[in-house]
Design a protein around this motif. Sequence first.
Motif, PDB file in Angstrom:
ATOM      1  N   ALA A  29       1.157  74.137  -9.662  1.00 26.09           N
ATOM      2  CA  ALA A  29       2.317  73.387 -10.122  1.00 26.09           C
ATOM      3  C   ALA A  29       1.904  72.420 -11.221  1.00 26.09           C
ATOM      4  O   ALA A  29       2.663  72.091 -12.108  1.00 26.09           O
ATOM      5  N   VAL A  30       0.653  71.936 -11.134  1.00 26.10           N
ATOM      6  CA  VAL A  30       0.118  71.044 -12.141  1.00 26.10           C
ATOM      7  C   VAL A  30      -1.244  71.579 -12.534  1.00 26.10           C
ATOM      8  O   VAL A  30      -2.122  71.726 -11.688  1.00 26.10           O
ATOM      9  N   ALA A  31      -1.456  71.915 -13.788  1.00 24.64           N
ATOM     10  CA  ALA A  31      -2.726  72.481 -14.220  1.00 24.64           C
ATOM     11  C   ALA A  31      -3.629  71.392 -14.774  1.00 24.64           C
ATOM     12  O   ALA A  31      -3.168  70.475 -15.442  1.00 24.64           O
ATOM     13  N   PRO A  32      -4.932  71.469 -14.501  1.00 26.15           N
ATOM     14  CA  PRO A  32      -5.857  70.470 -15.029  1.00 26.15           C
ATOM     15  C   PRO A  32      -6.055  70.628 -16.524  1.00 26.15           C
ATOM     16  O   PRO A  32      -6.192  71.726 -17.030  1.00 26.15           O
ATOM     17  N   ALA A  33      -6.060  69.515 -17.225  1.00 24.24           N
ATOM     18  CA  ALA A  33      -6.320  69.561 -18.656  1.00 24.24           C
ATOM     19  C   ALA A  33      -7.799  69.780 -18.898  1.00 24.24           C
ATOM     20  O   ALA A  33      -8.641  69.362 -18.111  1.00 24.24           O
ATOM     21  N   ALA A  34      -8.126  70.433 -20.000  1.00 19.95           N
ATOM     22  CA  ALA A  34      -9.515  70.745 -20.314  1.00 19.95           C
ATOM     23  C   ALA A  34     -10.325  69.463 -20.430  1.00 19.95           C
ATOM     24  O   ALA A  34      -9.955  68.543 -21.149  1.00 19.95           O
ATOM     25  N   GLY A  35     -11.464  69.430 -19.723  1.00 19.68           N
ATOM     26  CA  GLY A  35     -12.358  68.294 -19.818  1.00 19.68           C
ATOM     27  C   GLY A  35     -11.969  67.089 -18.989  1.00 19.68           C
ATOM     28  O   GLY A  35     -12.720  66.117 -18.930  1.00 19.68           O
ATOM     29  N   ALA A  36     -10.827  67.105 -18.348  1.00 18.93           N
ATOM     30  CA  ALA A  36     -10.381  65.958 -17.566  1.00 18.93           C
ATOM     31  C   ALA A  36     -11.052  65.947 -16.199  1.00 18.93           C
ATOM     32  O   ALA A  36     -11.423  66.984 -15.666  1.00 18.93           O
ATOM     33  N   ASP A  68       0.561  56.217 -14.630  1.00 19.63           N
ATOM     34  CA  ASP A  68       1.223  54.930 -14.783  1.00 19.63           C
ATOM     35  C   ASP A  68       0.293  53.766 -14.468  1.00 19.63           C
ATOM     36  O   ASP A  68       0.457  52.658 -14.999  1.00 19.63           O
ATOM     37  N   ALA A  69      -0.685  54.018 -13.591  1.00 20.35           N
ATOM     38  CA  ALA A  69      -1.635  52.971 -13.211  1.00 20.35           C
ATOM     39  C   ALA A  69      -2.825  52.895 -14.169  1.00 20.35           C
ATOM     40  O   ALA A  69      -3.745  52.103 -13.962  1.00 20.35           O
ATOM     41  N   GLY A  70      -2.804  53.713 -15.218  1.00 20.54           N
ATOM     42  CA  GLY A  70      -3.853  53.651 -16.228  1.00 20.54           C
ATOM     43  C   GLY A  70      -5.011  54.601 -16.029  1.00 20.54           C
ATOM     44  O   GLY A  70      -5.969  54.577 -16.811  1.00 20.54           O
ATOM     45  N   HIS A  71      -4.930  55.473 -15.028  1.00 17.09           N
ATOM     46  CA  HIS A  71      -6.016  56.424 -14.772  1.00 17.09           C
ATOM     47  C   HIS A  71      -5.762  57.709 -15.571  1.00 17.09           C
ATOM     48  O   HIS A  71      -5.541  58.784 -15.017  1.00 17.09           O
ATOM     49  N   ARG A  72      -5.808  57.572 -16.883  1.00 18.44           N
ATOM     50  CA  ARG A  72      -5.423  58.679 -17.751  1.00 18.44           C
ATOM     51  C   ARG A  72      -6.515  59.730 -17.900  1.00 18.44           C
ATOM     52  O   ARG A  72      -6.293  60.763 -18.534  1.00 18.44           O
ATOM     53  N   HIS A  73      -7.675  59.460 -17.326  1.00 16.33           N
ATOM     54  CA  HIS A  73      -8.754  60.444 -17.359  1.00 16.33           C
ATOM     55  C   HIS A  73      -8.640  61.446 -16.210  1.00 16.33           C
ATOM     56  O   HIS A  73      -9.445  62.375 -16.118  1.00 16.33           O
ATOM     57  N   GLY A 103     -12.422  74.135 -16.270  1.00 11.38           N
ATOM     58  CA  GLY A 103     -11.971  73.395 -17.442  1.00 11.38           C
ATOM     59  C   GLY A 103     -13.014  72.473 -18.022  1.00 11.38           C
ATOM     60  O   GLY A 103     -12.784  71.862 -19.068  1.00 11.38           O
ATOM     61  N   GLY A 104     -14.138  72.336 -17.328  1.00 12.56           N
ATOM     62  CA  GLY A 104     -15.220  71.513 -17.859  1.00 12.56           C
ATOM     63  C   GLY A 104     -15.204  70.076 -17.409  1.00 12.56           C
ATOM     64  O   GLY A 104     -16.081  69.292 -17.771  1.00 12.56           O
ATOM     65  N   GLY A 105     -14.221  69.679 -16.594  1.00 13.71           N
ATOM     66  CA  GLY A 105     -14.153  68.299 -16.127  1.00 13.71           C
ATOM     67  C   GLY A 105     -14.942  68.086 -14.847  1.00 13.71           C
ATOM     68  O   GLY A 105     -15.514  69.010 -14.268  1.00 13.71           O
ATOM     69  N   ARG A 106     -14.954  66.845 -14.403  1.00  8.24           N
ATOM     70  CA  ARG A 106     -15.628  66.477 -13.162  1.00  8.24           C
ATOM     71  C   ARG A 106     -14.636  66.555 -12.019  1.00  8.24           C
ATOM     72  O   ARG A 106     -13.505  66.094 -12.119  1.00  8.24           O
ATOM     73  N   LEU A 107     -15.058  67.137 -10.896  1.00  4.04           N
ATOM     74  CA  LEU A 107     -14.218  67.183  -9.705  1.00  4.04           C
ATOM     75  C   LEU A 107     -14.365  65.846  -8.985  1.00  4.04           C
ATOM     76  O   LEU A 107     -15.416  65.534  -8.428  1.00  4.04           O
ATOM     77  N   ALA A 108     -13.304  65.044  -9.007  1.00  4.81           N
ATOM     78  CA  ALA A 108     -13.385  63.676  -8.501  1.00  4.81           C
ATOM     79  C   ALA A 108     -12.912  63.538  -7.051  1.00  4.81           C
ATOM     80  O   ALA A 108     -13.492  62.773  -6.273  1.00  4.81           O
ATOM     81  N   PHE A 109     -11.840  64.251  -6.697  1.00  5.11           N
ATOM     82  CA  PHE A 109     -11.269  64.168  -5.355  1.00  5.11           C
ATOM     83  C   PHE A 109     -10.821  65.555  -4.916  1.00  5.11           C
ATOM     84  O   PHE A 109     -10.357  66.357  -5.737  1.00  5.11           O
ATOM     85  N   VAL A 110     -10.913  65.817  -3.610  1.00  2.24           N
ATOM     86  CA  VAL A 110     -10.281  66.978  -2.988  1.00  2.24           C
ATOM     87  C   VAL A 110      -9.449  66.457  -1.829  1.00  2.24           C
ATOM     88  O   VAL A 110      -9.969  65.778  -0.931  1.00  2.24           O
ATOM     89  N   LEU A 111      -8.155  66.739  -1.850  1.00  4.45           N
ATOM     90  CA  LEU A 111      -7.225  66.272  -0.822  1.00  4.45           C
ATOM     91  C   LEU A 111      -6.782  67.475  -0.006  1.00  4.45           C
ATOM     92  O   LEU A 111      -6.201  68.415  -0.547  1.00  4.45           O
TER      93      LEU A 111
END
Length: 250
Positions: A29-36, A68-73, A103-111
């Motif tokens: 439903a929401v795709a990860p952006a490249a490098g994010a 909205d909270a500024g976590h745009r990365h 996508g080349g980004g870091r996996l930060a959380f898994v829910l």
Amino acid sequence: VASGGVRMEHPHPQAVPVEAPLAVSVPRAVAPAAGADVILCFGDSLTAGPKDKSSAAYPQHLETMLQDAGHRHLRVHNAGNWGDTAALMQRRLPSALQACLAGGGRLAFVLILGGTNDLLQQYQHAEASVPAVAQRLQQLHEAASKAAFSPHVGVLTLPPLPARQKAQLQLNQNLRSTASQSSMPSYMPGRRFLVDLESTDPALAFDGVHFNAEGNLEFARRVFAAMVPLLEADAARRARIVNRREIGRA
């Protein structure tokens, strides 16, 4: 409703089981952006959201809150799949993790939110199935925490499930115990943390299982609130690393 050739009956007139999938897949439903940096939301239809896309699933609300909270990365990847049991989730997890990393980004959380279908498919023995379901979910948490970049792992309890309430409460207690066993400090990667959905208003479930737009928004609020301390700790850790590098260059 038939699932895997087994007729499932339900004592609660409003309890409709999550429909079994025709094939194992990882809808996005929401795709990860490249490098994010990526947050993987993994589960069944409670994560996937409405099939007709009539309202947003909780991962979409979560991404909006983060932005909205500024976590745009950060970007959110919705890997919910209608009909998944904990066993099917175990089969799907490696490919879902790989999709996030591609996508080349870091996996930060898994829910991880699962177990609803396991309980619904047990007409007479839902409570007896709880230990096995809890063990599978714990194995999912373990596998996720060992993924690349050692992501934080959100242990989500089940929201109200009137048709299997006793089993649901027992499973949630197991999940709380799993989350509490994570003794790692918040600034360490791979920490498990609890997101408790049990007290969500059951009136927000339109069929006894699935939640309406307000219910999905409430899921996202609770996930976001649980993530904030970890996001702050991660930001502080990154700042310390940058400062050490700057001092080293001086």
